[in-house]
Each structure stands twice: as C-alpha cells, then as structure tokens.
Design a protein around this motif. Structure first.
Motif, PDB file in Angstrom:
ATOM      1  N   ALA A 153      -5.311   7.462  -4.893  1.00 51.88           N
ATOM      2  CA  ALA A 153      -6.630   8.187  -5.043  1.00 51.88           C
ATOM      3  C   ALA A 153      -7.808   7.191  -4.662  1.00 51.88           C
ATOM      4  CB  ALA A 153      -6.746   8.511  -6.619  1.00 51.88           C
ATOM      5  N   LEU A 154      -7.539   5.696  -4.810  1.00 52.59           N
ATOM      6  CA  LEU A 154      -8.518   4.807  -4.543  1.00 52.59           C
ATOM      7  C   LEU A 154      -8.781   4.590  -3.061  1.00 52.59           C
ATOM      8  CD1 LEU A 154      -7.701   1.809  -7.037  1.00 52.59           C
ATOM      9  CD2 LEU A 154     -10.057   3.226  -6.903  1.00 52.59           C
ATOM     10  N   ILE A 155      -7.418   4.619  -2.274  1.00 54.51           N
ATOM     11  CA  ILE A 155      -7.689   4.066  -0.825  1.00 54.51           C
ATOM     12  C   ILE A 155      -7.392   5.207   0.126  1.00 54.51           C
ATOM     13  CG2 ILE A 155      -6.785   1.983  -1.351  1.00 54.51           C
ATOM     14  CD1 ILE A 155      -4.059   2.563  -0.494  1.00 54.51           C
ATOM     15  N   SER A 156      -7.302   6.500  -0.240  1.00 53.28           N
ATOM     16  CA  SER A 156      -7.227   7.733   0.473  1.00 53.28           C
ATOM     17  C   SER A 156      -8.583   7.897   1.066  1.00 53.28           C
ATOM     18  CB  SER A 156      -6.700   8.980  -0.308  1.00 53.28           C
ATOM     19  OG  SER A 156      -6.489  10.074   0.482  1.00 53.28           O
ATOM     20  N   GLY A 157      -8.292   7.937   2.710  1.00 50.69           N
ATOM     21  CA  GLY A 157      -9.355   8.413   3.315  1.00 50.69           C
ATOM     22  C   GLY A 157     -10.285   6.988   3.755  1.00 50.69           C
ATOM     23  N   GLU A 158     -10.080   5.743   3.240  1.00 53.47           N
ATOM     24  CA  GLU A 158     -10.942   4.659   3.446  1.00 53.47           C
ATOM     25  C   GLU A 158     -10.012   3.818   4.454  1.00 53.47           C
ATOM     26  OE1 GLU A 158     -13.233   2.373   3.951  1.00 53.47           O
ATOM     27  OE2 GLU A 158     -14.088   3.629   2.503  1.00 53.47           O
ATOM     28  N   ARG A 159     -10.796   3.481   5.522  1.00 54.75           N
ATOM     29  CA  ARG A 159     -10.011   2.707   6.362  1.00 54.75           C
ATOM     30  C   ARG A 159     -10.385   1.500   6.501  1.00 54.75           C
ATOM     31  NH1 ARG A 159      -5.749   5.201   8.043  1.00 54.75           N
ATOM     32  NH2 ARG A 159      -6.016   7.351   8.560  1.00 54.75           N
ATOM     33  N   ASN A 160     -11.345   1.090   5.542  1.00 60.63           N
ATOM     34  CA  ASN A 160     -11.779  -0.467   5.426  1.00 60.63           C
ATOM     35  C   ASN A 160     -10.699  -1.262   4.731  1.00 60.63           C
ATOM     36  OD1 ASN A 160     -13.283  -3.056   4.333  1.00 60.63           O
ATOM     37  ND2 ASN A 160     -14.565  -2.566   5.841  1.00 60.63           N
ATOM     38  N   VAL A 161     -10.222  -2.090   5.435  1.00 58.16           N
ATOM     39  CA  VAL A 161      -8.863  -2.776   5.007  1.00 58.16           C
ATOM     40  C   VAL A 161      -9.387  -3.761   3.570  1.00 58.16           C
ATOM     41  CG1 VAL A 161      -8.822  -4.679   6.515  1.00 58.16           C
ATOM     42  CG2 VAL A 161      -6.880  -4.044   5.424  1.00 58.16           C
ATOM     43  N   ILE A 162     -10.596  -4.564   3.891  1.00 52.86           N
ATOM     44  CA  ILE A 162     -10.772  -5.396   2.731  1.00 52.86           C
ATOM     45  C   ILE A 162     -11.123  -4.706   1.558  1.00 52.86           C
ATOM     46  CG2 ILE A 162     -12.570  -7.131   1.943  1.00 52.86           C
ATOM     47  CD1 ILE A 162     -10.482  -8.089   4.230  1.00 52.86           C
ATOM     48  N   ALA A 163     -11.871  -3.639   1.772  1.00 53.18           N
ATOM     49  CA  ALA A 163     -12.013  -2.676   0.720  1.00 53.18           C
ATOM     50  C   ALA A 163     -10.962  -2.179  -0.133  1.00 53.18           C
ATOM     51  CB  ALA A 163     -13.140  -1.598   0.909  1.00 53.18           C
ATOM     52  N   ASN A 164      -9.905  -1.620   0.669  1.00 52.18           N
ATOM     53  CA  ASN A 164      -8.714  -1.070   0.076  1.00 52.18           C
ATOM     54  C   ASN A 164      -8.010  -2.335  -0.677  1.00 52.18           C
ATOM     55  OD1 ASN A 164      -9.187   1.385   0.699  1.00 52.18           O
ATOM     56  ND2 ASN A 164      -8.007   1.320   2.609  1.00 52.18           N
TER      57      ASN A 164
END
Length: 153
Positions: free
Chosen positions: A16-27
C-alpha cells in the motif's frame, strides 16, 4: 498473532505504501520507517545501495547514525551483497569480519534486493538481542523485499 500472519499483514502495508510510486529513495524511506515502527526489539532498519562493484553506500534508514560505506564481501551487509543471499546472524560478534556500526547491535538479518538479476541494495535490520531473527523473520522479510523489487523493474 503468529509471525507468518504478522508478515503477511506487513507485506500488505508495504504494498500500500509503495504501490504506484517509482521513486526508489521514497520507497526505501517508507519501508525503513514501516519496519522500524512495526518490528519489536530492533534498533536499526534500512538500506545500503550498491555504489560500485566493490562498495555499498548508506541509503534511507531509521535508527542511530550508521557506517556510510561498506566494502562488498565485508561484514554482514557486504557478505549478503557478495553471496547474493540472505544472511541471518544470531550473534554478530561471532561473525568473522563483522563491522560494528552500532555497538548495541547483537544480531542482524540482511536481505539482498535484486534489480535485473543483480544486487541493487541490501535491507539491513539489527537488534540489541542475541538470536532475535529466525526463519519466519527471514521468510517474511524476503517476501517484503520481493514486493519492493517489483517497483524496481
């Protein structure tokens, strides 16, 4: 709650936190925070990224300040990167070549993160307790890492 159920829930939270987010540092930052606040009896959770064929560099983490660079093949993190397999260490002081970034750490688990078949980073989790991590932790954390790897392709 049994560990298997706990980790299934944790993987769902991670997705749920990382789904759809491509920025590796943010994830990595969000996963580090999720692990640090969800796991009991740990004092560090975070990532080291492959910076060159011979070296890992500190990435997003939660906990005390840490070693910035670790040679591949040295310490638990470097060994996991070199061997391309999870390292579950009950007593870091008995691990040949252990790098003591935090003297309070006594056990550790390190899971390699793969991108395109190569080690991209390692997830490192430390505990002040001896033998804190077991096979259920290994399996659950590897499942969480596999979830993260899907965002890297």
């Amino acid at each position: 709650m049994q560990k298997q159920d706990f980790y299934q829930s944790l993987v769902k939270q991670a997705q749920a936190l990382i789904s759809g987010e491509r920025n590796v540092i943010a994830n990595m930052a969000n996963l580090s925070a999720l692990l640090f606040t969800s796991l009991e009896d740990i004092n560090w959770a975070g990532f080291y990224l492959v910076d060159s064929p011979d070296e890992l560099v500190l990435g997003p983490f939660q906990g005390n300040p840490a070693c910035i660079r670790i040679p591949v093949g040295k310490g638990v993190c470097g060994t996991a990167a070199h061997a391309k397999e999870t390292q579950l260490v009950e007593d870091v002081h008995a691990f040949d070549g252990h790098i003591a970034c935090d003297a309070a750490s006594n056990s550790e688990i390190v899971i390699p993160v793969f991108k395109n078949g190569e080690v991209f980073a390692v997830l490192d989790i430390d505990s002040p307790s001896l033998a804190r991590f077991d096979e259920a932790d290994r399996d659950g954390l590897q499942a969480l890492v596999r979830c993260f790897e899907l965002t890297l392709s």
